[in-house]
Design an enzyme around this catalytic site. Structure first.
Site, short mmCIF file in Angstrom:
data_model
loop_
_atom_site.label_atom_id
_atom_site.label_comp_id
_atom_site.label_asym_id
_atom_site.label_seq_id
_atom_site.Cartn_x
_atom_site.Cartn_y
_atom_site.Cartn_z
N ASP A 1 0.85 -1.19 0.00
CA ASP A 1 0.00 0.00 0.00
C ASP A 1 0.89 1.24 0.00
O ASP A 1 1.89 1.32 0.72
CB ASP A 1 -0.92 0.00 1.22
CG ASP A 1 -2.07 0.98 1.07
OD1 ASP A 1 -3.21 0.52 0.91
OD2 ASP A 1 -1.81 2.21 1.09
N ASN B 1 -12.91 -3.11 2.26
CA ASN B 1 -13.86 -2.02 2.41
C ASN B 1 -14.82 -2.05 1.23
O ASN B 1 -14.42 -2.28 0.09
CB ASN B 1 -13.12 -0.68 2.46
CG ASN B 1 -12.23 -0.57 3.69
OD1 ASN B 1 -12.56 -1.09 4.76
ND2 ASN B 1 -11.10 0.08 3.55
N HIS C 1 -10.30 -5.25 -3.36
CA HIS C 1 -8.96 -5.43 -2.79
C HIS C 1 -9.08 -5.82 -1.33
O HIS C 1 -9.98 -5.37 -0.62
CB HIS C 1 -8.09 -4.17 -2.95
CG HIS C 1 -8.74 -2.91 -2.48
ND1 HIS C 1 -9.70 -2.26 -3.22
CD2 HIS C 1 -8.55 -2.16 -1.37
CE1 HIS C 1 -10.09 -1.17 -2.58
NE2 HIS C 1 -9.41 -1.09 -1.44
P1 AMP Z 1 -9.72 1.58 0.10
O1 AMP Z 1 -9.84 2.90 0.83
O2 AMP Z 1 -10.18 0.39 0.91
O3 AMP Z 1 -10.41 1.64 -1.25
O4 AMP Z 1 -8.20 1.34 -0.12
C1 AMP Z 1 -7.47 1.87 -1.17
C2 AMP Z 1 -6.03 1.75 -0.78
O5 AMP Z 1 -5.25 1.91 -1.94
C3 AMP Z 1 -5.57 2.82 0.23
O6 AMP Z 1 -5.05 2.19 1.39
C4 AMP Z 1 -4.49 3.58 -0.55
O7 AMP Z 1 -3.42 4.00 0.26
C5 AMP Z 1 -4.07 2.54 -1.57
N1 AMP Z 1 -3.49 3.09 -2.80
C6 AMP Z 1 -3.96 4.13 -3.55
N2 AMP Z 1 -3.18 4.34 -4.62
C7 AMP Z 1 -2.19 3.41 -4.56
C8 AMP Z 1 -1.06 3.10 -5.38
N3 AMP Z 1 -0.80 3.80 -6.50
N4 AMP Z 1 -0.25 2.09 -5.00
C9 AMP Z 1 -0.51 1.38 -3.88
N5 AMP Z 1 -1.55 1.61 -3.07
C10 AMP Z 1 -2.39 2.61 -3.40
#
Ligand code: AMP
Length: 114
Positions: free
Chosen positions: A30, A87, A100
């Site tokens: 992440d 989520n 995810h």
């Molecule tokens: P959610 O809020 O459950 O949809 O989680 C999305 C997650 O994706 C968050 O924890 C972000 O920090 C992560 N995220 C967003 N962009 C990226 C990226 N480019 N590479 C890795 N993680 C990411």
């Protein structure tokens, strides 16, 4: 259909720190870790969330969870424990509309989550 951010990561169009991949799933760190170890496991198939997965995805969902456990083991989390979270939608705090699983570990986690 527009590609999600995570579909672009799975296809190598956006860089990420990949910790595991096979023909069906990709696991990567992440970008904004909420724990010392925080990685995401996604299916390559662009399912929007667990809520929109259908019965045909059952085997794939099982594979995602199995990979959550095996990558957690690879990252040294099995003995201390960890959390797997997905989520869903606005109230669930989902920001990326591509299914995810978050794997969080390396510290003691609070319950209930906020
Ligand atoms: P959610 O809020 O459950 O949809 O989680 C999305 C997650 O994706 C968050 O924890 C972000 O920090 C992560 N995220 C967003 N962009 C990226 C990226 N480019 N590479 C890795 N993680 C990411």
């Amino acid at each position: 259909m527009t590609k999600t951010l995570f579909a672009k990561i799975a296809d190598g169009e956006i860089p990420a720190e990949i910790v595991y991949e096979d023909d069906r799933v990709v696991a990567f760190k992440d970008i904004q870790p909420q724990a010392p170890i925080h990685f995401l496991v996604i299916p390559r198939k662009p399912i929007a969330s667990l809520a929109t997965a259908d019965q045909k995805d059952t085997e794939l969902l099982g594979h995602c969870l199995s990979i959550c456990a095996s990558v957690a083991q690879q990252e040294g989390l099995t003995e201390s424990g960890y959390r797997v979270v997905t989520n869903i939608g606005e109230d669930g705090g989902q920001t990326v509309p591509h299914l995810h699983f978050h794997i969080l570990g390396g510290r003691s986690l609070q319950w209930p989550p906020g």
